[in-house]
Design a protein around this motif. Structure first.
Motif, PDB file in Angstrom:
ATOM      1  N   GLN A 121       0.758  -1.133   0.233  1.00  0.00           N
ATOM      2  CA  GLN A 121      -0.072   0.371   0.190  1.00  0.00           C
ATOM      3  C   GLN A 121       0.684   1.191   0.108  1.00  0.00           C
ATOM      4  N   ARG A 122       1.674   1.088  -0.987  1.00  0.00           N
ATOM      5  CA  ARG A 122       2.414   2.563  -1.151  1.00  0.00           C
ATOM      6  C   ARG A 122       2.220   3.818  -1.172  1.00  0.00           C
ATOM      7  N   PRO A 123       1.415   4.858  -0.516  1.00  0.00           N
ATOM      8  CA  PRO A 123       0.829   5.508  -1.128  1.00  0.00           C
ATOM      9  C   PRO A 123       1.285   6.411  -2.144  1.00  0.00           C
ATOM     10  N   TYR A 124       0.127   6.661  -2.765  1.00  0.00           N
ATOM     11  CA  TYR A 124      -0.286   7.707  -4.112  1.00  0.00           C
ATOM     12  C   TYR A 124       1.072   8.550  -4.521  1.00  0.00           C
ATOM     13  N   ASN A 125       0.836   9.933  -3.457  1.00  0.00           N
ATOM     14  CA  ASN A 125       1.879  10.840  -3.608  1.00  0.00           C
ATOM     15  C   ASN A 125       3.274  10.257  -3.110  1.00  0.00           C
ATOM     16  N   HIS A 126       3.054   9.570  -2.514  1.00  0.00           N
ATOM     17  CA  HIS A 126       4.722   9.038  -1.893  1.00  0.00           C
ATOM     18  C   HIS A 126       5.931   9.582  -3.005  1.00  0.00           C
TER      19      HIS A 126
END
Length: 90
Positions: free
Chosen positions: A30-35
């Motif tokens: 679940q890597r954040p979309y904005n990372h």
């Protein structure tokens, strides 16, 4: 340099504390979309700093040598890592 959140090398981190923690990544999902920046791989061992975040109110894991952008730079939630070793540099 703001030491709570910054991209620190191993050498820079050890100037502020005489030890290095090592942690294994236990959750790389679940890597954040904005990372933007480096992301840990599950099962890998990393040199880290554990820093109490004034903004989040929890300890965050900063992977030393990783590069990331604001607002969290190279900080990750503690559930993603298991600290397994502390090496004192004396």
């Amino acid at each position: 340099m703001a030491y709570e959140v910054d991209n620190l090398t191993l050498a820079e981190a050890t100037r502020h504390a005489p030890f290095v923690d090592y942690a294994r990544c236990v959750d790389d999902s679940q890597r954040p979309y904005n990372h933007v920046g480096d992301w840990p791989a599950e099962g890998e061992l990393y040199p880290v700093r554990v820093v109490d975040s004034r903004t989040e109110g929890i300890p965050l894991i900063h992977v030393l040598g990783f590069q990331g952008e604001a607002p969290f730079y190279n900080a990750f939630a503690p559930h993603r890592f298991e600290v397994i070793l502390t090496v004192w540099l004396n």
